[in-house]
Design a protein around this motif. Structure first.
Motif, PDB file in Angstrom:
ATOM      1  N   ASP A 151      20.070   5.801 -28.201  1.00 34.79           N
ATOM      2  CA  ASP A 151      20.645   4.459 -28.249  1.00 34.79           C
ATOM      3  C   ASP A 151      19.556   3.442 -27.917  1.00 34.79           C
ATOM      4  OD1 ASP A 151      20.345   4.255 -25.481  1.00 34.79           O
ATOM      5  OD2 ASP A 151      22.483   4.382 -25.037  1.00 34.79           O
ATOM      6  N   LYS A 152      19.909   2.181 -27.891  1.00 37.51           N
ATOM      7  CA  LYS A 152      18.885   1.137 -27.749  1.00 37.51           C
ATOM      8  C   LYS A 152      18.238   1.139 -26.367  1.00 37.51           C
ATOM      9  CE  LYS A 152      21.770  -2.833 -26.401  1.00 37.51           C
ATOM     10  NZ  LYS A 152      22.210  -4.183 -26.810  1.00 37.51           N
ATOM     11  N   ASN A 153      18.842   1.871 -25.418  1.00 41.32           N
ATOM     12  CA  ASN A 153      18.289   1.972 -24.070  1.00 41.32           C
ATOM     13  C   ASN A 153      17.548   3.287 -23.844  1.00 41.32           C
ATOM     14  OD1 ASN A 153      19.354  -0.568 -22.883  1.00 41.32           O
ATOM     15  ND2 ASN A 153      21.327   0.378 -23.336  1.00 41.32           N
ATOM     16  N   GLY A 154      17.341   4.038 -24.925  1.00 40.26           N
ATOM     17  CA  GLY A 154      16.593   5.282 -24.811  1.00 40.26           C
ATOM     18  C   GLY A 154      17.403   6.465 -24.343  1.00 40.26           C
ATOM     19  N   ARG A 155      18.729   6.327 -24.325  1.00 37.69           N
ATOM     20  CA  ARG A 155      19.584   7.438 -23.898  1.00 37.69           C
ATOM     21  C   ARG A 155      20.031   8.250 -25.110  1.00 37.69           C
ATOM     22  NH1 ARG A 155      21.498   3.301 -20.149  1.00 37.69           N
ATOM     23  NH2 ARG A 155      23.016   2.626 -21.703  1.00 37.69           N
ATOM     24  N   VAL A 156      20.020   9.577 -24.960  1.00 32.58           N
ATOM     25  CA  VAL A 156      20.537  10.442 -26.013  1.00 32.58           C
ATOM     26  C   VAL A 156      22.021  10.158 -26.187  1.00 32.58           C
ATOM     27  CG1 VAL A 156      21.011  12.837 -26.661  1.00 32.58           C
ATOM     28  CG2 VAL A 156      18.798  12.225 -25.678  1.00 32.58           C
ATOM     29  N   LEU A 157      22.472  10.100 -27.430  1.00 35.24           N
ATOM     30  CA  LEU A 157      23.850   9.737 -27.748  1.00 35.24           C
ATOM     31  C   LEU A 157      24.639  10.967 -28.179  1.00 35.24           C
ATOM     32  CD1 LEU A 157      26.065   7.612 -28.235  1.00 35.24           C
ATOM     33  CD2 LEU A 157      25.070   7.219 -30.502  1.00 35.24           C
ATOM     34  N   VAL A 158      25.706  11.256 -27.445  1.00 31.55           N
ATOM     35  CA  VAL A 158      26.581  12.394 -27.718  1.00 31.55           C
ATOM     36  C   VAL A 158      27.947  11.863 -28.126  1.00 31.55           C
ATOM     37  CG1 VAL A 158      27.655  14.458 -26.737  1.00 31.55           C
ATOM     38  CG2 VAL A 158      25.341  13.821 -26.049  1.00 31.55           C
ATOM     39  N   ILE A 159      28.549  12.483 -29.134  1.00 35.50           N
ATOM     40  CA  ILE A 159      29.868  12.078 -29.621  1.00 35.50           C
ATOM     41  C   ILE A 159      30.861  13.211 -29.379  1.00 35.50           C
ATOM     42  CG2 ILE A 159      31.192  11.184 -31.583  1.00 35.50           C
ATOM     43  CD1 ILE A 159      28.783   9.460 -31.204  1.00 35.50           C
ATOM     44  N   PHE A 160      31.948  12.914 -28.666  1.00 39.51           N
ATOM     45  CA  PHE A 160      33.047  13.860 -28.467  1.00 39.51           C
ATOM     46  C   PHE A 160      34.281  13.308 -29.182  1.00 39.51           C
ATOM     47  CE2 PHE A 160      31.536  15.512 -24.034  1.00 39.51           C
ATOM     48  CZ  PHE A 160      30.460  16.134 -24.639  1.00 39.51           C
ATOM     49  N   LYS A 161      34.877  14.110 -30.057  1.00 40.26           N
ATOM     50  CA  LYS A 161      36.096  13.698 -30.752  1.00 40.26           C
ATOM     51  C   LYS A 161      37.255  14.589 -30.322  1.00 40.26           C
ATOM     52  CE  LYS A 161      34.468  11.547 -34.986  1.00 40.26           C
ATOM     53  NZ  LYS A 161      34.903  11.310 -36.369  1.00 40.26           N
ATOM     54  N   THR A 162      38.452  14.023 -30.246  1.00 37.68           N
ATOM     55  CA  THR A 162      39.631  14.851 -30.013  1.00 37.68           C
ATOM     56  C   THR A 162      40.149  15.337 -31.357  1.00 37.68           C
ATOM     57  OG1 THR A 162      40.974  12.833 -29.937  1.00 37.68           O
ATOM     58  CG2 THR A 162      40.358  13.812 -27.833  1.00 37.68           C
ATOM     59  N   VAL A 163      40.149  16.644 -31.493  1.00 36.60           N
ATOM     60  CA  VAL A 163      40.643  17.300 -32.705  1.00 36.60           C
ATOM     61  C   VAL A 163      41.636  18.364 -32.252  1.00 36.60           C
ATOM     62  CG1 VAL A 163      40.024  18.745 -34.679  1.00 36.60           C
ATOM     63  CG2 VAL A 163      38.490  16.890 -33.956  1.00 36.60           C
ATOM     64  N   ASP A 164      42.848  18.315 -32.731  1.00 36.77           N
ATOM     65  CA  ASP A 164      43.888  19.258 -32.309  1.00 36.77           C
ATOM     66  C   ASP A 164      43.693  20.601 -33.013  1.00 36.77           C
ATOM     67  OD1 ASP A 164      46.164  20.710 -31.706  1.00 36.77           O
ATOM     68  OD2 ASP A 164      47.520  19.005 -31.903  1.00 36.77           O
ATOM     69  N   ALA A 165      43.237  21.598 -32.241  1.00 38.74           N
ATOM     70  CA  ALA A 165      43.042  22.939 -32.799  1.00 38.74           C
ATOM     71  C   ALA A 165      43.770  23.986 -31.950  1.00 38.74           C
ATOM     72  CB  ALA A 165      41.557  23.264 -32.872  1.00 38.74           C
ATOM     73  N   PHE A 166      44.834  23.562 -31.283  1.00 39.44           N
ATOM     74  CA  PHE A 166      45.554  24.460 -30.373  1.00 39.44           C
ATOM     75  C   PHE A 166      46.221  25.617 -31.114  1.00 39.44           C
ATOM     76  CE2 PHE A 166      45.226  20.601 -27.827  1.00 39.44           C
ATOM     77  CZ  PHE A 166      44.850  21.118 -26.599  1.00 39.44           C
ATOM     78  N   GLN A 167      46.642  25.368 -32.343  1.00 42.86           N
ATOM     79  CA  GLN A 167      47.307  26.433 -33.088  1.00 42.86           C
ATOM     80  C   GLN A 167      46.306  27.531 -33.467  1.00 42.86           C
ATOM     81  OE1 GLN A 167      49.680  25.052 -36.360  1.00 42.86           O
ATOM     82  NE2 GLN A 167      50.267  27.106 -37.019  1.00 42.86           N
ATOM     83  N   GLU A 168      45.109  27.137 -33.872  1.00 39.67           N
ATOM     84  CA  GLU A 168      44.105  28.116 -34.270  1.00 39.67           C
ATOM     85  C   GLU A 168      43.451  28.792 -33.064  1.00 39.67           C
ATOM     86  OE1 GLU A 168      40.080  28.401 -37.080  1.00 39.67           O
ATOM     87  OE2 GLU A 168      41.149  26.499 -36.824  1.00 39.67           O
ATOM     88  N   PHE A 169      43.296  28.019 -31.986  1.00 37.17           N
ATOM     89  CA  PHE A 169      42.641  28.543 -30.781  1.00 37.17           C
ATOM     90  C   PHE A 169      43.569  28.329 -29.581  1.00 37.17           C
ATOM     91  CE2 PHE A 169      39.299  27.033 -33.662  1.00 37.17           C
ATOM     92  CZ  PHE A 169      38.538  28.183 -33.807  1.00 37.17           C
ATOM     93  N   PRO A 170      44.329  29.338 -29.201  1.00 40.75           N
ATOM     94  CA  PRO A 170      45.294  29.198 -28.098  1.00 40.75           C
ATOM     95  C   PRO A 170      44.650  28.725 -26.787  1.00 40.75           C
ATOM     96  CG  PRO A 170      45.702  31.219 -29.300  1.00 40.75           C
ATOM     97  CD  PRO A 170      44.415  30.661 -29.831  1.00 40.75           C
ATOM     98  N   ASP A 171      43.400  29.123 -26.534  1.00 34.22           N
ATOM     99  CA  ASP A 171      42.699  28.698 -25.315  1.00 34.22           C
ATOM    100  C   ASP A 171      41.749  27.531 -25.607  1.00 34.22           C
ATOM    101  OD1 ASP A 171      43.898  30.690 -23.770  1.00 34.22           O
ATOM    102  OD2 ASP A 171      42.385  32.166 -24.343  1.00 34.22           O
ATOM    103  N   TYR A 172      42.181  26.666 -26.496  1.00 28.17           N
ATOM    104  CA  TYR A 172      41.326  25.586 -26.991  1.00 28.17           C
ATOM    105  C   TYR A 172      40.783  24.697 -25.866  1.00 28.17           C
ATOM    106  CZ  TYR A 172      39.988  21.518 -29.864  1.00 28.17           C
ATOM    107  OH  TYR A 172      39.310  20.488 -30.469  1.00 28.17           O
ATOM    108  N   LEU A 173      41.635  24.290 -24.924  1.00 30.93           N
ATOM    109  CA  LEU A 173      41.181  23.397 -23.864  1.00 30.93           C
ATOM    110  C   LEU A 173      40.105  24.067 -23.013  1.00 30.93           C
ATOM    111  CD1 LEU A 173      41.730  20.523 -22.847  1.00 30.93           C
ATOM    112  CD2 LEU A 173      43.203  21.532 -21.102  1.00 30.93           C
TER     113      LEU A 173
END
Length: 268
Positions: A97-119
């Motif tokens: 980012d403009k301050n020299g920090r590495v930028l990480v993106i976390f998105k909420t994607v509902d995958a509970f049906q495919e992965f029961p222990d998703y959280l």
């Protein structure tokens, strides 16, 4: 290069403090951790190179791990490959980012049906990501910026956010040794506001002061604070900035041996 881990030139004073912290850790009867420079300097940067505070911070981190062993990664990097690529919910951008920090993106994607222990998988994946970021000298110096895009939040997520869960999230936030961590929350609609209202009350004041919320329809403030050039195209960045799971997973894979080693560190 974003993930450059070349030898860092430390001042004589910093070298003395690294040596001093190493001696403290080696003399501890409780800590069973490494004493390599990368491990020690992440705690020294975190405490502004105060050796004794860094030593206390190491204890605090491994006290947390002792109390909550399931809140850190417990498997090799490859174990998480399927869920990383199936969910496409964790990313790192190729430019800071403009301050020299590495930028990480976390998105909420509902995958509970495919992965029961998703959280639980998400908890462990995030631990891997944070630990891998803390290996980077630029992150130890400047910290990171995290964008939490909650626009994919569903009721399945809301069911997981018990008060106890949120308290442990806050507890871990207080021991992660980032010299600085800025969090931007993108939300839209009723469920998104419910999510942040559940999340924010449990954050300590110091961390809460570094959290900024944005309406998903209006991201001008986000662009101004983070810088347009590093943002994904979908947030107003350059068209070439496409979210790519390969970037974060390749970084984790290259650090796999060290990350697996970290999982063995503990306090008795």
């Amino acid at each position: 290069m974003l993930f450059l881990r070349s030898t860092v030139e430390h001042t004589d004073e910093q070298l003395f403090k690294i040596k001093q912290l190493r001696q403290l850790v080696e003399k501890s009867d409780e800590l069973q951790v490494g004493t390599d420079d990368i491990f020690l300097t992440k705690f020294l940067y975190y405490t502004n190179w105060d050796t004794f505070k860094a030593y206390q911070a190491i204890h605090a981190y491994y006290d947390f791990k002792l109390r909550h062993p399931t809140w850190v990664a417990q498997h090799p990097v490859q174990y998480y490959a399927k869920i990383f690529f199936a969910t496409q919910c964790r990313f790192v951008m190729p430019h800071t980012d403009k301050n020299g920090r590495v930028l990480v993106i976390f998105k909420t994607v509902d995958a509970f049906q495919e992965f029961p222990d998703y959280l639980q998988h998400l908890v462990e994946m995030d631990d891997l990501i944070f630990e891998s970021m803390l290996m980077l000298p630029r992150v130890q110096r400047n910290g990171i910026t995290v964008i939490c895009d909650l626009q994919g939040t569903t009721r399945n997520f809301l069911r997981q956010f018990s008060p106890m869960f949120m308290k442990i999230v806050n507890e871990k936030n207080t021991v992660l040794p980032f010299s600085q961590r800025i969090v931007h929350i993108i939300q839209r609609g009723f469920l998104m506001h419910v999510t942040s209202s559940l999340f924010l009350p449990f954050m300590n004041k110091d961390f809460k002061d570094r959290i900024f919320t944005h309406d998903g329809r209006h991201l001008n403030k986000l662009r101004e604070m983070v810088g347009v050039e590093c943002l994904p195209a979908e947030y107003g960045g350059p068209a070439t900035n496409v979210l790519d799971t390969n970037l974060i997973f390749n970084h984790l894979s290259q650090s796999a041996d060290y990350l697996e080693q970290l999982q063995q560190y503990k306090k008795r």
